[in-house]
Design an enzyme around this catalytic site. Structure first.
Site, PDB file in Angstrom:
ATOM      1  N   ASP A 108       2.722 -96.271 -16.321  1.00  0.00           N
ATOM      2  CA  ASP A 108       2.889 -97.170 -17.459  1.00  0.00           C
ATOM      3  C   ASP A 108       1.510 -97.399 -18.104  1.00  0.00           C
ATOM      4  O   ASP A 108       0.835 -96.440 -18.452  1.00  0.00           O
ATOM      5  CB  ASP A 108       3.580 -98.455 -16.944  1.00  0.00           C
ATOM      6  CG  ASP A 108       3.855 -99.510 -17.990  1.00  0.00           C
ATOM      7  OD1 ASP A 108       4.856 -99.386 -18.728  1.00  0.00           O
ATOM      8  OD2 ASP A 108       3.074-100.477 -18.070  1.00  0.00           O
ATOM      9  N   HIS A 290      12.390 -96.774 -15.270  1.00  0.00           N
ATOM     10  CA  HIS A 290      10.963 -96.873 -15.578  1.00  0.00           C
ATOM     11  C   HIS A 290      10.075 -97.045 -14.337  1.00  0.00           C
ATOM     12  O   HIS A 290       8.934 -96.604 -14.322  1.00  0.00           O
ATOM     13  CB  HIS A 290      10.752 -98.057 -16.526  1.00  0.00           C
ATOM     14  CG  HIS A 290       9.334 -98.264 -16.925  1.00  0.00           C
ATOM     15  ND1 HIS A 290       8.635 -97.349 -17.689  1.00  0.00           N
ATOM     16  CD2 HIS A 290       8.453 -99.262 -16.644  1.00  0.00           C
ATOM     17  CE1 HIS A 290       7.397 -97.789 -17.890  1.00  0.00           C
ATOM     18  NE2 HIS A 290       7.264 -98.946 -17.248  1.00  0.00           N
TER      19      HIS A 290
END
Length: 314
Positions: A108, A290
């Protein structure tokens, strides 16, 4: 599930004008460093499943809480969180340990920092492993300006920049609920609600999908953000346009061998032109959302270790 008691004890290390809380393991493997860079709103603890596997494979693992997170410094000025400072923390961390270069792993926002580090300080990066966030092409317009045009003023990247302090306060008031609602998998797709999605998430009573970690694991993240607040971590977003200007001087091509791991169900789009900017990249898709290394820890470890082995052979 992982027992939080098994995580390395932290050390505070002075680097680049700040102190970083660093979790280190495998010092017996000195000379073979790998630096793990977490995302938002996370913590070095996000790498709890990878650290033992990497130590066993012969790596000296260095996992900092980056500036703004945990017990690391939280400078007051927004500009203290630009890519120059964030990458400078990592090069100074290498200096602290006496390393010329290292393998860097990012998830991320941590991936954004690792890509940026490779552009600004290529000599300090020997290999790249990034999860979730591919290389971001530096287009014609600064990133926030472009995102505002495409996704509107309520998109959270834009909102963080245009309404400073608003989201921070909501997250601070609802830390436990926000993180509980965010760290989920198998979340059903639904049409976007009006308003700012992250603020809505922090306020909603009902968590969708399934938790990706135990209550004990989640408590590590929650207690860290209850102590630090969210502003330092959100200030990373408030430098995106500044980063766009800083990176103008850098050559956009990354030559190091790179592994890019995507979650098939992640909302972050894949970058079709990745190999144009990162010619030595190998791409892998895992069946998850994610939070790749927490959702699919064993699969993630296998992919990473296999790729690292292949780099040693070639």
């Amino acid at each position: 599930m992982f027992d939080p008691a098994n995580f390395p004890e932290p050390t505070l290390i002075a680097v680049n004008g700040v102190e970083l809380e660093v979790f280190e393991a495998g010092r017996e493997n000195a000379g073979n460093p790998i630096v793990l860079c977490h995302g938002w709103p996370e913590h070095a603890y996000t790498w709890r499943h990878q650290i033992p596997a990497l130590v066993e494979a012969g790596y000296h693992v260095i996992a900092p809480n980056q500036r703004g997170y945990g017990n690391s410094s939280r400078p007051a000025d927004v500009t203290d969180y630009d890519i120059q400072q964030l990458s400078g923390d990592l090069t100074a961390l290498l200096d602290h340990y006496g390393y010329e270069d290292a393998t860097f792993v990012g998830h991320d926002w941590g991936a954004f920092v690792v890509w940026g580090l490779a552009l600004l300080h290529p000599e300090r990066v020997n290999k790249i492993i990034n999860l979730a966030l591919p290389y971001q092409e530096r287009g014609e317009k600064p990133w926030i300006e472009a995102l505002e045009e495409f996704l509107g003023s309520d998109y959270y990247f834009v909102h963080f920049n245009r309404q400073p302090g608003v989201a921070d306060a909501v997250f601070d008031e609802n830390s436990s609920r926000f993180l509980r609602n965010l760290f989920r998998k198998n979340v059903p797709l639904s049409p976007p609600e009006p308003g700012m999605a992250m603020i809505n998430l922090a306020r909603t009573e009902t968590a969708l999908g399934d938790p990706i970690m135990s209550d004990e694991e989640l408590a590590v993240f929650t207690s860290a953000f209850e102590a630090s607040g969210f502003t330092g971590s959100i200030n990373w977003y408030r430098n995106l346009d500044r980063n766009w200007h800083i990176l103008a001087e850098a050559s956009p091509i990354i030559q190091q061998p790179a592994l890019m791991i995507y979650g098939e169900r992640d909302l972050i789009p894949k970058f079709e032109k990745l190999s144009e900017f990162v010619p030595n990249v190998y791409e892998v898709n895992l069946d998850c959302g994610h939070w790749i290394q927490q959702e699919k820890p064993e699969e993630t470890n296998k992919v990473i270790l296999r790729w690292l082995d292949q780099q040693q052979v070639t």
